[in-house]
Scaffold this motif. Structure first.
Motif, mmCIF file in Angstrom:
data_model
loop_
_atom_site.group_PDB
_atom_site.id
_atom_site.type_symbol
_atom_site.label_atom_id
_atom_site.label_comp_id
_atom_site.label_asym_id
_atom_site.label_seq_id
_atom_site.Cartn_x
_atom_site.Cartn_y
_atom_site.Cartn_z
ATOM 1 N N ILE A 150 3.990 -6.719 13.997
ATOM 2 C CA ILE A 150 4.563 -5.363 13.991
ATOM 3 C C ILE A 150 3.468 -4.326 13.940
ATOM 4 C CG2 ILE A 150 6.054 -3.798 12.707
ATOM 5 C CD1 ILE A 150 7.646 -6.121 11.750
ATOM 6 N N THR A 151 2.421 -4.615 13.142
ATOM 7 C CA THR A 151 1.318 -3.658 13.010
ATOM 8 C C THR A 151 0.623 -3.438 14.347
ATOM 9 O OG1 THR A 151 0.985 -4.341 10.724
ATOM 10 C CG2 THR A 151 -0.844 -3.225 11.816
ATOM 11 N N ALA A 152 0.347 -4.526 15.019
ATOM 12 C CA ALA A 152 -0.354 -4.399 16.301
ATOM 13 C C ALA A 152 0.485 -3.618 17.300
ATOM 14 C CB ALA A 152 -0.686 -5.787 16.838
ATOM 15 N N ALA A 153 1.762 -3.981 17.405
ATOM 16 C CA ALA A 153 2.620 -3.283 18.366
ATOM 17 C C ALA A 153 2.799 -1.817 17.990
ATOM 18 C CB ALA A 153 3.985 -3.985 18.426
ATOM 19 N N ALA A 154 2.981 -1.543 16.695
ATOM 20 C CA ALA A 154 3.191 -0.163 16.282
ATOM 21 C C ALA A 154 1.957 0.686 16.494
ATOM 22 C CB ALA A 154 3.618 -0.129 14.808
ATOM 23 N N LEU A 155 0.774 0.128 16.197
ATOM 24 C CA LEU A 155 -0.457 0.909 16.390
ATOM 25 C C LEU A 155 -0.734 1.158 17.862
ATOM 26 C CD1 LEU A 155 -2.799 -0.677 13.695
ATOM 27 C CD2 LEU A 155 -1.627 1.518 13.613
ATOM 28 N N VAL A 156 -0.450 0.159 18.707
ATOM 29 C CA VAL A 156 -0.673 0.359 20.142
ATOM 30 C C VAL A 156 0.285 1.423 20.687
ATOM 31 C CG1 VAL A 156 -0.513 -0.749 22.396
ATOM 32 C CG2 VAL A 156 -1.656 -1.914 20.503
ATOM 33 N N ILE A 157 1.539 1.306 20.317
ATOM 34 C CA ILE A 157 2.526 2.288 20.796
ATOM 35 C C ILE A 157 2.210 3.671 20.259
ATOM 36 C CG2 ILE A 157 4.955 2.924 20.697
ATOM 37 C CD1 ILE A 157 5.632 -0.051 20.653
ATOM 38 N N GLY A 158 1.789 3.752 18.972
ATOM 39 C CA GLY A 158 1.447 5.050 18.399
ATOM 40 C C GLY A 158 0.243 5.681 19.051
ATOM 41 N N ALA B 33 3.461 -0.920 7.496
ATOM 42 C CA ALA B 33 4.135 -2.208 7.686
ATOM 43 C C ALA B 33 3.330 -3.377 7.129
ATOM 44 C CB ALA B 33 4.441 -2.408 9.165
ATOM 45 N N PRO B 34 1.985 -3.449 7.343
ATOM 46 C CA PRO B 34 1.273 -4.603 6.777
ATOM 47 C C PRO B 34 0.816 -4.396 5.338
ATOM 48 C CG PRO B 34 -0.198 -3.373 8.175
ATOM 49 C CD PRO B 34 1.112 -2.664 8.240
ATOM 50 N N MET B 35 0.445 -3.172 4.993
ATOM 51 C CA MET B 35 -0.182 -2.951 3.691
ATOM 52 C C MET B 35 0.800 -2.996 2.534
ATOM 53 S SD MET B 35 -3.127 -0.115 4.458
ATOM 54 C CE MET B 35 -4.454 -0.448 5.619
#
Length: 899
Positions: free
Chosen positions: A764-772, A794-796
């Motif tokens: 989720i973190t990877a997808a959210a950061l890329v989309i953001g 989401a990860p922290m």
């Protein structure tokens, strides 16, 4: 003259020309003369009413002048509530007190007379008894004239009521004493004669003395002689019905005789009862009581005729039914002063009596099981005849409104006459009769349909019951599909009547109103819904095999679809109802056989696809476009049902069959993308796409209990969602697709026994950061919180929660490193989200690492040291408050300066 034919050029009787300016001028003059005659008749009637009111006031107490009562000292204001107290504190008026005293006094006198008659009767001889009762009764009946002359009208009414009650006590006492051998007369017969004489005497007495109360008393007492006489003769239910209906007939005859003089403008009934208001109240009450009595007799007669055990009893039931018919027809055609609704209701009652009489007679002629047809057939014939007359008389051509002065009315013979346009206009009596006949016959036909509804419903759902057992995994026994002929005949009669009514309505309305007439639309739709089961159940009644019946339903549905394709703009709704009804029955009936399900659902899927393609390609009205959307969605759902049926037929489990449904959903998404590029088919593509989403949800639900299949289904659905996101108008589908892929990975990790939260949150973190990051670079002005807040939290946050229950040093180290990296990145890029999230997590990680040492230190220190330290800290903060406030403000401004 046939409907729609031009008016004749000459009168068929007198041969006078009906066209030209002279004929038109004569028609205008005739109309004005009719208006003058109507106005003169109204003035004469009003003159009689006013004269009667003045004659009543001649014997009434003198009234207080209005000028003296308005604003006079000590008087109550006009229009005030009767219950409110006046200026003197009185809570009710003098007339109210007088009325209360008269009622209480009259009741006490009657009770005293009753006690004297029943209890103290034996203390006097025959002469004394007669003398006392006759004397008291004579005095009570002789006082009203004297009291009226002294302007004591209310007291006179009370005295008359006491006298009438004493008359009944006289009769009771005379029979108890055996005067003239009255004790040897039967109780019911004696009281029948006594109540009849008392009712007639009360009415004549009140008419002679110009009293209001004896008239309704005599009218109500007239209910008893017929019932008591029937009981004395040992009558049955039919005899009681005859007595009740005969009483109602006498009521209306007397009412007609009393009001005839007033209708002719002569002084009579209104003057006798005390004016127009009192007369109208008595007439309305008499109509209500008489009508209720007639309906009660009708219910008794109908019930007796329906359950008559032998033909002889049916013949006896025809007597009250015939009397009810005559009464209803007389009310409709003879009482022209009755409202239109009441006259139509009278004719409707007559029609119901006729239908029941015919049906009860046919019950012993028709074969067993055809009794309901004996009632439905005459009801259908009368309904069709009434509909024809309504159409020919122009009743349906325009709404019934008040007629102008020149419009045709009842002639001397009651025939229809021509209006200004030459069209046939029904007289009011015939129009009311036609409407009443149509409503009553249609209602009776509807009731017969309700009677056979259970048999028809059983025939309609019989294959479905077998199909439930078949598809439920059981072994259904042999079954038979049968339907008696009589219920189907009733359904055919209903469909035929609706067809006649719909056709006549369509002919009478104008061409411009044909598409907006609600009644015509309702009749056509009802005809369509009734004709479909009537036609499709015919093979069942004929005993044809299951396959032939199902084939007939499929062919009818396909034919209806072809007709809609060929003529998409002509009367669409009835044909769509036929298509929906035939298709629904075919689909339901196909459930009784697995092969039939595959064939029928596949055929209908192809038919719906073709229908959607053709209808969406035409420049048609909104209704056609709506039908195209529905057809497209149904095609997708039908293919999904075909996939489920194929998997069940092949013996596959549900989680494996789900992938066939999912394949249909993916194909629907692709078809929707293709159709969306074609001009004019965007709405159909949306419907197809929505149906595909529904199938995808069904497929995921089928795999819910099997994690392996669920993970794979989620992955396939997620990839399809990302493919849908390639469309410019479906960019947000990428979020759904990404979420589905992440959920798929979660299911797979859970199957592998992974419990670490990082494994679930890092995708989720990877997808959210890329989309953001893409959003921030493509949309200038996007803040750091919408772009990176979700990706960082989401990860922290889950890792931080897991850290407090983890005694290992690896997770705090990695989490602290990630938080430090986020904090440094936030400072270098001057972004709020990385700085605040990273810094906050980093401080919490530090507290977690320092917590054991702090606890150990606090355990070594005395208990007063923490308290003293806290106090010193507060003192320090207070001493340097202003300086610390400035530093906090500078820190806040620095953070706010970040994006």
């Amino acid at each position: 003259m046939p409907v729609g034919s031009p008016p004749p050029a000459r009168c068929t009787r007198c041969r006078l020309p009906l066209t030209g300016p002279d004929a038109f001028a004569l028609w205008q003059v005739t109309g004005e003369l009719s208006a003058l005659d109507a106005r003169r008749q109204w003035l004469v009637q009003r003159h009689a009413e006013l004269l009667a009111a003045l004659r009543v006031r001649r014997d009434a107490p003198a009234e207080i002048p209005v000028a003296a009562s308005v604003g006079a000292p000590g008087t109550a204001p006009m229009g005030g509530s009767g219950a409110a107290a006046d200026a003197s504190g009185r809570e009710f008026s003098a007339p109210s007190a007088r009325t209360a005293l008269l009622i209480v006094g009259g009741v006490l006198v009657v009770v005293a007379a009753l006690v004297f008659t029943v209890v103290s009767w034996g203390r006097l001889g025959i002469g004394g008894r007669a003398a006392v009762l006759l004397a008291v009764t004579a005095c009570a009946l002789a006082l009203p004239p004297v009291l009226r002359r002294r302007q004591l009208t209310a007291t006179a009414e009370a005295s008359a009521a006491v006298g009438l009650a004493l008359v009944l006590l006289d009769g009771y006492a005379a029979r108890q004493a055996g005067l003239g051998g009255l004790d040897r007369v039967g109780t019911a017969g004696y009281w029948a004669v006594l109540t009849a004489l008392t009712a007639v005497g009360a009415a004549l007495y009140g008419w002679w003395q110009r009293l209001r109360l004896p008239l309704p008393v005599g009218f109500l007492m007239a209910r008893l002689p017929g019932l008591l006489g029937t009981a004395a003769l040992g009558g049955m239910t039919g005899d009681y019905a005859t007595a009740v209906i005969a009483t109602a007939a006498v009521d209306f005859a007397v009412l007609y005789a009393l009001t005839a003089r007033d209708a002719a403008g002569q002084a009579g009934f209104r003057e006798r009862v005390g004016g127009e208001r009192a007369a109208n109240g008595l007439v309305a009450a008499a109509r209500a009581v008489g009508g209720g009595w007639a309906l009660l007799g009708g219910v008794l007669a109908v019930g007796y005729a329906v359950v008559a055990p032998s033909p002889a009893e049916v013949l006896r039931a025809w007597v009250p039914l015939g009397l009810l018919m005559l009464l209803g027809m007389a009310l409709c055609r003879g009482f022209r002063t009755l409202p239109f609704a009441l006259r139509a209701g009278g004719e409707g009652v007559a029609v119901v009596a006729l239908i029941v009489a015919v049906g009860a007679g046919l019950r012993y002629v028709l074969p067993a099981g055809w009794v309901v047809v004996g009632y439905a057939a005459p009801a259908a014939l009368l309904a069709a005849w009434a509909a024809v007359y309504c159409a020919r008389s122009g009743r349906w051509a325009k709404p019934a409104t008040s007629r102008p002065a020149g419009e045709a009315t009842d002639g001397p013979t009651g025939e229809a006459t021509s209006g200004p346009t030459g069209g046939l206009v029904a007289p009011p009596s015939r129009a009311a009769a036609a409407v009443g006949e149509l409503v009553a016959a249609s209602t009776c036909l509807l009731l017969t349909g309700v009677v056979v509804l259970s048999e028809l419903a059983h025939a309609l759902i019989r294959p479905v019951v077998h199909g439930v057992v078949l598809w439920g995994g059981g072994h259904p026994p042999q079954w038979s599909w049968q339907l008696a002929t009589a219920p189907l005949v009733v359904l055919w009669l209903s469909a035929a009547v609706l067809a006649v009514m719909a056709g006549l309505r369509a002919r009478t309305v104008g061409d411009g109103d044909r598409h907006t007439d609600r009644l015509a639309h309702a009749l056509r739709n009802a005809q369509a819904l009734t004709a479909v089961p009537a036609v499709l159940l015919l093979p069942v009644a004929l005993g044809l095999p299951y396959g032939w019946v199902l084939a007939a339903a499929v062919v009818a549905s396909v034919a209806a679809a072809v007709d809609v394709v060929r003529r998409p703009e002509a009367a669409l709704l009835p044909r769509l109802l036929v298509l929906a009804a035939t298709g629904a029955l075919a689909l339901l009936w196909s459930s009784a056989d697995r092969t039939a399900v595959l064939a029928v659902w596949g055929t209908f899927a192809a038919t719906a696809a073709v229908l959607a393609h053709v209808l969406s390609a035409t420049t048609s009205p909104p209704a056609v476009r709506t039908a195209a959307r529905g057809a497209g969605a149904f095609a997708v759902l039908a293919l999904g049902a075909e996939a489920v049926a194929s998997g069940a037929t092949a013996g596959l489990p549900g989680h494996i069959t789900a992938f066939g449904v999912l394949a249909v959903a993916v194909a629907a998404a692709g078809a929707a993308a293709v159709w969306h590029r074609i001009p004019g088919r965007g709405q159909v593509s949306t419907a197809v796409e929505g149906a595909g989403y529904a199938l995808a949800a069904i497929a995921l639900a089928l795999t819910a209990l099997h994690p392996d299949a669920l993970s794979l289904a989620l992955a396939v659905t997620g990839v399809a969602g990302l493919a849908v996101a390639l469309r410019p108008d479906r960019r947000r589908a990428a979020l759904v697709g990404t979420g589905l892929l992440i959920t798929s990975s979660w299911v797979r990790l859970a199957l592998a026994g992974v419990s670490a939260p990082e494994a679930y949150t890092l995708p989720i973190t990877a997808a959210a950061l890329v989309i953001g990051h893409r959003r921030r670079t493509s949309t200038p002005g996007t803040g750091s919180w919408p772009a990176y807040g979700a990706g960082l939290g989401a990860p922290m946050l889950p890792c931080l929660a897991a850290m407090w229950s983890d005694e290992n040093w690896v997770r705090p180290l990695l989490l602290g490193a990630a938080a430090l990296l986020a904090t440094v990145a936030g400072v270098r890029t001057r972004l709020q989200a990385p700085l605040i999230v990273g810094g906050g997590v980093l401080m919490l990680v530090g507290l977690h690492e320092l917590a054991p040492t702090v606890v150990q230190v606090f355990g070594l220190l005395p208990r007063w040291v923490p308290v003293a330290a806290a106090g010193l800290l507060l003192l320090l903060l207070g001493a340097t408050y202003e300086k610390r406030i400035d530093e906090a403000r500078r820190l806040r401004d620095t953070v706010r300066g970040m994006t």
